[in-house]
Design an enzyme around this catalytic site. Structure first.
Site, PDB file in Angstrom:
ATOM      1  CG  LEU A  20      -5.369   3.215  -2.906  1.00 59.80           C
ATOM      2  CD1 LEU A  20      -4.119   3.193  -1.775  1.00 59.80           C
ATOM      3  CD2 LEU A  20      -6.561   3.289  -1.966  1.00 59.80           C
ATOM      4  CD  GLU A  24      -3.746   6.632   4.196  1.00 57.21           C
ATOM      5  OE1 GLU A  24      -5.065   6.644   4.939  1.00 57.21           O
ATOM      6  OE2 GLU A  24      -3.560   5.804   3.429  1.00 57.21           O
TER       7      GLU A  24
END
Length: 189
Positions: free
Chosen positions: A23, A33
């Site tokens: 990411l 998240e």
């Protein structure tokens, strides 16, 4: 009845979704998240069924080995090169259409919701496919270096929904990074 297909992604302002197989904000973790991703993709709406996650080969190998397969979900990996599912994956399909066919035939009794979790070309196929599509987008409000990007999201094809059950509203913040959750639904032309 045709299935609603879902895509889920976290992206930077420039639509960046990855950097060097991680990411973009790696090594910073956005735990809340991530919990949202897990809740959305793992929570089936029908008792006794499981959701399906469809991902490309690179996405599969970007998941830390200890977390593969994604638990409580049927994991389908797409690859034209591999002959057998990678270790831990439940199914292998050569392409998106074959994965959907597998879900609607062999897995039809077990499969509930279908979630596309990456990468770029798979998101693009999802977005261009027929029927109702929902995109669960985490808008990360900070730019990070990226080498992988989400396809352009056209307002001619997708509407931003004002709210969606189970999706937190408003600005979120973790580790100094702000983000917000959005849900888009395809416009049937």
């Amino acid at each position: 009845m045709a299935r609603i297909l879902n895509g889920i992604v976290a992206m930077c302002p420039n639509l960046g979704i990855g950097k060097d197989g991680n990411l973009p904000w790696h090594p910073t973790r956005l735990n809340e998240e991530f919990k949202y991703f897990r809740k959305m993709t793992a929570t089936a709406s029908v008792e006794g069924k499981q959701n399906v996650v469809i991902m490309g080969r690179k996405t599969w190998f970007s998941i830390p080995e200890k977390n593969r397969p994604l638990n409580n979900r049927i994991n389908i990996v797409l690859s034209r090169q591999l002959k057998d599912p990678p270790h831990g994956a439940h199914h292998l399909a050569p392409d998106f259409i074959s994965a959907l066919r597998l879900i609607n035939t062999e897995l039809s009794e077990r499969a509930d919701q279908v979630w596309v979790i990456g990468g770029s070309s798979l998101y693009k196929e999802l977005m261009e496919s027929q029927g109702i599509r929902r995109l669960f987008v985490t808008q990360v409000l900070k730019q990070f270096p990226c080498d992988t990007f989400f396809p352009e999201l056209s307002t001619d094809d997708y509407n931003l929904l004002p709210s969606f059950p189970g999706v937190p509203q408003g600005l979120q913040e973790e580790n100094g990074i702000q983000y917000k959750f959005e849900v888009y639904e395809s416009i049937v032309h």
